[in-house]
Design an enzyme around this catalytic site. Structure first.
Site, PDB file in Angstrom:
ATOM      1  N   HIS A 273       0.839  -1.196   0.000  1.00 39.52           N
ATOM      2  CA  HIS A 273       0.000   0.000   0.000  1.00 39.52           C
ATOM      3  C   HIS A 273       0.876   1.249   0.000  1.00 39.52           C
ATOM      4  O   HIS A 273       2.088   1.174   0.212  1.00 39.52           O
ATOM      5  CB  HIS A 273      -0.942   0.011   1.219  1.00 39.52           C
ATOM      6  CG  HIS A 273      -0.255   0.160   2.538  1.00 39.52           C
ATOM      7  ND1 HIS A 273      -0.030  -0.900   3.389  1.00 39.52           N
ATOM      8  CD2 HIS A 273       0.254   1.250   3.159  1.00 39.52           C
ATOM      9  CE1 HIS A 273       0.584  -0.470   4.463  1.00 39.52           C
ATOM     10  NE2 HIS A 273       0.781   0.833   4.357  1.00 39.52           N
TER      11      HIS A 273
HETATM   12  P1  TYD Z   1      -1.731  -2.691   7.566  1.00 42.80           P
HETATM   13  O1  TYD Z   1      -1.353  -1.269   7.684  1.00 42.80           O
HETATM   14  O2  TYD Z   1      -2.413  -3.127   6.299  1.00 42.80           O
HETATM   15  O3  TYD Z   1      -0.473  -3.631   7.820  1.00 42.80           O
HETATM   16  P2  TYD Z   1       0.794  -3.937   6.868  1.00 42.80           P
HETATM   17  O4  TYD Z   1       0.974  -2.777   5.946  1.00 42.80           O
HETATM   18  O5  TYD Z   1       1.939  -4.127   7.810  1.00 42.80           O
HETATM   19  O6  TYD Z   1       0.518  -5.200   6.115  1.00 42.80           O
HETATM   20  O7  TYD Z   1      -2.644  -3.053   8.818  1.00 42.80           O
HETATM   21  C1  TYD Z   1      -3.053  -4.386   9.104  1.00 42.80           C
HETATM   22  C2  TYD Z   1      -4.364  -4.320   9.885  1.00 42.80           C
HETATM   23  O8  TYD Z   1      -4.177  -3.611  11.114  1.00 42.80           O
HETATM   24  C3  TYD Z   1      -5.474  -3.599   9.126  1.00 42.80           C
HETATM   25  O9  TYD Z   1      -6.673  -4.303   9.370  1.00 42.80           O
HETATM   26  C4  TYD Z   1      -5.542  -2.248   9.782  1.00 42.80           C
HETATM   27  C5  TYD Z   1      -5.076  -2.505  11.192  1.00 42.80           C
HETATM   28  N1  TYD Z   1      -4.334  -1.352  11.784  1.00 42.80           N
HETATM   29  C6  TYD Z   1      -4.908  -0.636  12.821  1.00 42.80           C
HETATM   30  O10 TYD Z   1      -6.038  -0.915  13.272  1.00 42.80           O
HETATM   31  N2  TYD Z   1      -4.211   0.409  13.362  1.00 42.80           N
HETATM   32  C7  TYD Z   1      -2.985   0.774  12.906  1.00 42.80           C
HETATM   33  O11 TYD Z   1      -2.377   1.746  13.431  1.00 42.80           O
HETATM   34  C8  TYD Z   1      -2.403   0.031  11.824  1.00 42.80           C
HETATM   35  C9  TYD Z   1      -1.053   0.378  11.276  1.00 42.80           C
HETATM   36  C10 TYD Z   1      -3.118  -1.025  11.298  1.00 42.80           C
END
Ligand code: TYD
Length: 135
Positions: free
Chosen positions: A50
């Site tokens: 992302h």
């Molecule tokens: P995501 O940012 O997609 O993780 P990565 O980029 O490491 O794969 O986040 C994973 C999940 O966690 C998604 O459902 C959103 C949630 N999340 C939160 O609730 N709060 C946060 O501060 C972050 C970063 C993620």
């Protein structure tokens, strides 16, 4: 790569070990509103996929190592983080993928805003369209 960069933090060392202090707006270019950390990532797993519209982040691998693939529409780069005194700054409209987490690795993230799913771009083709206007 435009909108990314490495930041070297202090490493206060004495016979008791190492200490790295990080102060918002002093050691990093924004006020820290949120922190989170990623742990226990299985072998072969890649996370991320992302970019963000407004968010600024600094990633620090405080234990072990991890690789970060950074992309903009013109170029791509891979940065390995394995030193807890180095931060990787990632600004808006940079696509990121995190992989090769070693066992026991801990990726600490400092963020400039509270969590907001609307700030994410998770679709790569849409990312390219939007980012091409900026790079
Ligand atoms: P995501 O940012 O997609 O993780 P990565 O980029 O490491 O794969 O986040 C994973 C999940 O966690 C998604 O459902 C959103 C949630 N999340 C939160 O609730 N709060 C946060 O501060 C972050 C970063 C993620």
């Amino acid at each position: 790569m435009f909108n990314t960069g490495l930041i070297k933090f202090k490493d206060i060392t004495d016979k008791y070990g190492h200490l790295t202090p990080i102060e918002g707006k002093v050691d990093i270019p924004f006020e820290i509103k949120r922190i989170y950390y990623i742990t226990k990532v299985g072998e072969g797993v890649t996370r991320g996929f992302h970019s963000h519209k407004k968010l600024h982040q600094v990633l620090i691998c405080v234990n072990g190592s991890v690789k970060i693939r950074l992309k903009n529409p013109k170029t791509e780069d891979i940065v390995e983080l394995s030193d807890p005194t180095i931060g990787l700054y990632i600004g808006p409209y940079i696509w990121r993928e995190m992989f090769d987490f070693t066992e026991g690795s801990v990726l600490l993230v400092l963020a400039s805003e509270l969590y907001d799913e609307n700030d994410y771009t998770r679709e790569y083709d849409f990312y390219l369209e939007e980012a091409k206007k900026r790079f």
